[in-house]
Scaffold this active site. Sequence first.
Site, PDB file in Angstrom:
ATOM      1  N   GLY A 209       0.752  -1.244   0.115  1.00 32.81           N
ATOM      2  CA  GLY A 209      -0.009  -0.080  -0.052  1.00 32.81           C
ATOM      3  C   GLY A 209       0.684   1.099  -0.011  1.00 32.81           C
ATOM      4  O   GLY A 209       1.641   1.307  -0.491  1.00 32.81           O
ATOM      5  N   LEU A 235      -3.844  -5.559  -5.424  1.00 29.71           N
ATOM      6  CA  LEU A 235      -2.521  -4.433  -5.425  1.00 29.71           C
ATOM      7  C   LEU A 235      -1.387  -5.184  -4.540  1.00 29.71           C
ATOM      8  O   LEU A 235      -1.521  -5.744  -3.609  1.00 29.71           O
ATOM      9  CB  LEU A 235      -3.060  -3.321  -4.592  1.00 29.71           C
ATOM     10  N   ASP A 236      -0.211  -4.945  -4.956  1.00 29.03           N
ATOM     11  CA  ASP A 236       1.020  -5.281  -4.373  1.00 29.03           C
ATOM     12  C   ASP A 236       1.128  -6.843  -4.077  1.00 29.03           C
ATOM     13  O   ASP A 236       1.676  -7.319  -3.154  1.00 29.03           O
ATOM     14  CB  ASP A 236       1.331  -4.818  -3.014  1.00 29.03           C
ATOM     15  N   ASP A 237       0.233  -7.771  -4.648  1.00 29.92           N
ATOM     16  CA  ASP A 237       0.162  -9.189  -4.277  1.00 29.92           C
ATOM     17  C   ASP A 237       0.684  -9.851  -5.586  1.00 29.92           C
ATOM     18  O   ASP A 237       0.692 -11.222  -5.629  1.00 29.92           O
ATOM     19  CB  ASP A 237      -1.394  -9.397  -4.142  1.00 29.92           C
TER      20      ASP A 237
END
Lengths: 292, 292, 292, 292
Positions: A209, A235-237
Amino acid sequence: MPLSGHDNEASTARLLIACPDARGIVAAVARFISDHGGNLLDSDQHTDRDHGEFFMRVEFDLSQCDLSPASFAEAWSPLAARHGMSWRVRFNGRPMRIAILVGTLPHCLQDLLWRYQAGELQVEIPAIISNHDALRPVAGHAGVPFHHFPIVRGDKLAQESIIREVLARERVDLVVLARYMQVLSPEFLRGWENRIINIHHSFLPAFAGGDPYRQAYDRGVKLIGATSHYVTEVLDDGPIIAQGVEQVSHRCSIDDLKRMGRDLERTVLARAVRMHVHDRILVSKNKTVVFD
Amino acid sequence: MPLSGHDNEASTARLLIACPDARGIVAAVARFISDHGGNLLDSDQHTDRDHGEFFMRVEFDLSQCDLSPASFAEAWSPLAARHGMSWRVRFNGRPMRIAILVGTLPHCLQDLLWRYQAGELQVEIPAIISNHDALRPVAGHAGVPFHHFPIVRGDKLAQESIIREVLARERVDLVVLARYMQVLSPEFLRGWENRIINIHHSFLPAFAGGDPYRQAYDRGVKLIGATSHYVTEVLDDGPIIAQGVEQVSHRCSIDDLKRMGRDLERTVLARAVRMHVHDRILVSKNKTVVFD
Amino acid sequence: MPLSGHDNEASTARLLIACPDARGIVAAVARFISDHGGNLLDSDQHTDRDHGEFFMRVEFDLSQCDLSPASFAEAWSPLAARHGMSWRVRFNGRPMRIAILVGTLPHCLQDLLWRYQAGELQVEIPAIISNHDALRPVAGHAGVPFHHFPIVRGDKLAQESIIREVLARERVDLVVLARYMQVLSPEFLRGWENRIINIHHSFLPAFAGGDPYRQAYDRGVKLIGATSHYVTEVLDDGPIIAQGVEQVSHRCSIDDLKRMGRDLERTVLARAVRMHVHDRILVSKNKTVVFD
Amino acid sequence: MPLSGHDNEASTARLLIACPDARGIVAAVARFISDHGGNLLDSDQHTDRDHGEFFMRVEFDLSQCDLSPASFAEAWSPLAARHGMSWRVRFNGRPMRIAILVGTLPHCLQDLLWRYQAGELQVEIPAIISNHDALRPVAGHAGVPFHHFPIVRGDKLAQESIIREVLARERVDLVVLARYMQVLSPEFLRGWENRIINIHHSFLPAFAGGDPYRQAYDRGVKLIGATSHYVTEVLDDGPIIAQGVEQVSHRCSIDDLKRMGRDLERTVLARAVRMHVHDRILVSKNKTVVFD
């Protein structure tokens, strides 16, 4: 143009394979190449025994080989079908074409352009795209076309659609998010699975995040990191390609973390792009196999 | 007895100070020591400007000094009061006394005992305590008393109370959780703030909680880590003292991660214990200042 | 202009001291600053007990201080004389002035210019100097004057003399050899002790001299390195400021080593320049004390 | 007994090959294994293009394979002859047998024994041998026979001859010098090419010879290292297997370097032994190919 390592781009091909594990795949693949006059230059293989999956990367010399981009699929398909392979091949006479998306921070863009100009990355860069105009001069110094597509009245889908047109027109193979600060929509991602690389300025999954350096500072960690990964809808995964860390101490202000982080970000992003461009990455179950 | 570094334990003292930042503190502290015949051997200082806090560590020679453990507090208190200092001093003729709590995994315990026997850690270890009997032989080889206090019928508070008796009886200064697998109760922690060091087998805050190597494997990270921290009531959330990482790849099984992790855990835990024992750590706002 | 860390350049001074070890120096220095209305922001100190030498760096706030560049020496000299100090002070309203000497390889120059433009290095760069004309465009993009001084008919002393004129005219404080491939003459070095920083592309003292990547490749090392050091009359033998290493394997060609080495070189050189510019380095007996 | 990684020792074989590079070797080897019912589990290959040399390591499953230690050589020799291969195979039902030679420093020995007891090293350790009696208790705790063979009246050859008898009697495959402080004679080395692993306490080729920590301290390096290598007749010059480094500063005394070095030495030596025991190392032209 200087080429890195021992690749002679004009006369080799790279084949990536993923399939259920079975007896004899390496032999079958090696024989296929040998039977067609190819000389196997490099072969790497990995078996995920937990999931019974087989991964392989081969690079072969084409100088006496009867395979071509046009003929490969037909010759290869019986073997591929027998083992239920998903695969792709690249005859590397044609360099990969990269579009770089940026915001206002120059360091990752500058670093990629620099490696490009130094011959470290065997690519073409037909477009740099941004929702800001700030980095136009950086693109200009490198002689790369710069497109400023602002997000007008919050209509991000409209802006994304313009970006996609450029990607299509320029026959882009890979999109690199070099500190592009917008989250891409699921619509944008469709068709670009494992072809968009992002750099996140933390050691994921820690500090996903926003504002990860502030998060790291507040938590008082003794190492900061950066993570490059393929972009997915979460997100960001997405699948992690490369990570780096650097030691920090209580003496470091947030500005220090950001400064040190810049060095990490550009290094880690460059490594990920390099691995992708050399066809060294396979993805399965949200994890990467990186043949380095 | 072999001593590490350039410390001559018998004739030095270490003073740790935290207080609101103000003009002239370093000068005042240095003058105080000088006026009492102490020779300042090492001085380190840090100002957290975000919060207006001042931290200092001084180590001074006692050979011509008129201060003693008995007289220090009275001589020092006017200066301490003027600046609202929290402070502690240690005349290091007396080594710190450590209790090690363990479960069934030997590597962190073995490593600490080894450094103890090699003279790296200037401590006394009056007790090794466990809820299992598995590591009794390891303690025995080092000649350290081993206490097996099982948790009977789930009554953890009763077991903790027995442990606290041992800690009190043995005048323990520091508790080290060397892969002790039980969460300590808030009752246990009371009075032991910043005096219990744990090793968590991940790069916190990533993978807090149980089975972090499995979590790391499933996420496909390219680096694994270990984190030593002071224990607080919130699990895996205490002030971080030291962290280490190691590169991993898709080739690593969970067992490989555990094997590599063992090396990280013991190194990082030993570094944290070493810093604490040398009076190099101050804590403020859940973060550490480590004067290394 | 963004400043790194917590330095407010306009209103602080930095004082570096080296002298024989003695009782009370820290107190005396801290008191001197305090008595003159300075507020000590950062103080670091080191005692080399083998040689009985004392080193100190203090940074102090000038906002209520009666010391100035003009008055400092007179006020300070009694204390300096009493302890036999060698010392220097810098009131950092004036940024350090750097000249960069280069050959034909751009990466170290580009990296320094980039950090300069990003505000990481609080310096002025009045001149980039080379015996080749190759890097003129790089200098041009950054708006820094570029001087091409070829070595004519092997007369290196003549060329060096022209360089020294530029250094004098531009009031240069520090010379950075950013892969400048010429050995400087003892005449050139005179007066520039500990003010010329070089980057050597190996882990010194291994692979001193020419073509270190070839040497490393031939020896089959598993780590390559880079070393930044002050230049002395003995080639590659000056006081080491910073070193970095990177893992390599049998798969790396010499070109790979060079590519990876470029990242090391620029990082390590930038760190050394940064330390020097922040007045964090003292030199004694061909070794550095780096207060980082 | 816990096994590391994904090896099932009882039913696999490992084959190491070196030969002149040629077309089709990978295919031929993979087919050979496949034709004999072996399932290729892991295959790694490297081509040294500078010297036209080919290196390969394959690990294959034996559960349905008709090859045995007795029959392998005959079945394999035609293919080996055709390509001029030097090769060796190990059916890993039988663990490698290691002798450890030590002096008086315990840390490397303790570390190896510890990993042995933890199941990290799939070996047998029939003998620990020393010219001193100091480490007998360490061997005793691990239940390994300890032989004290002093060098009497400087007759090292006589002592070496006794050691060789033990090695022969115990059918030792690999000798590990775990800080054994004697230089082995060329007579001793004969027949043990690439089967004696040493740990040198510096970052070779820097600081070869005696007292490397003193050398490192005097030179003022900012990183110290350790190097494991095969022993050859030229001191500290054999093929390098693994290297590690750690950051140091001016604050580190020689004792600190030694303390930090101990951690490096044991880690790097264990890595080298591990690689050897897993049949992952090939040697050519005084350099190693390490398939990790």
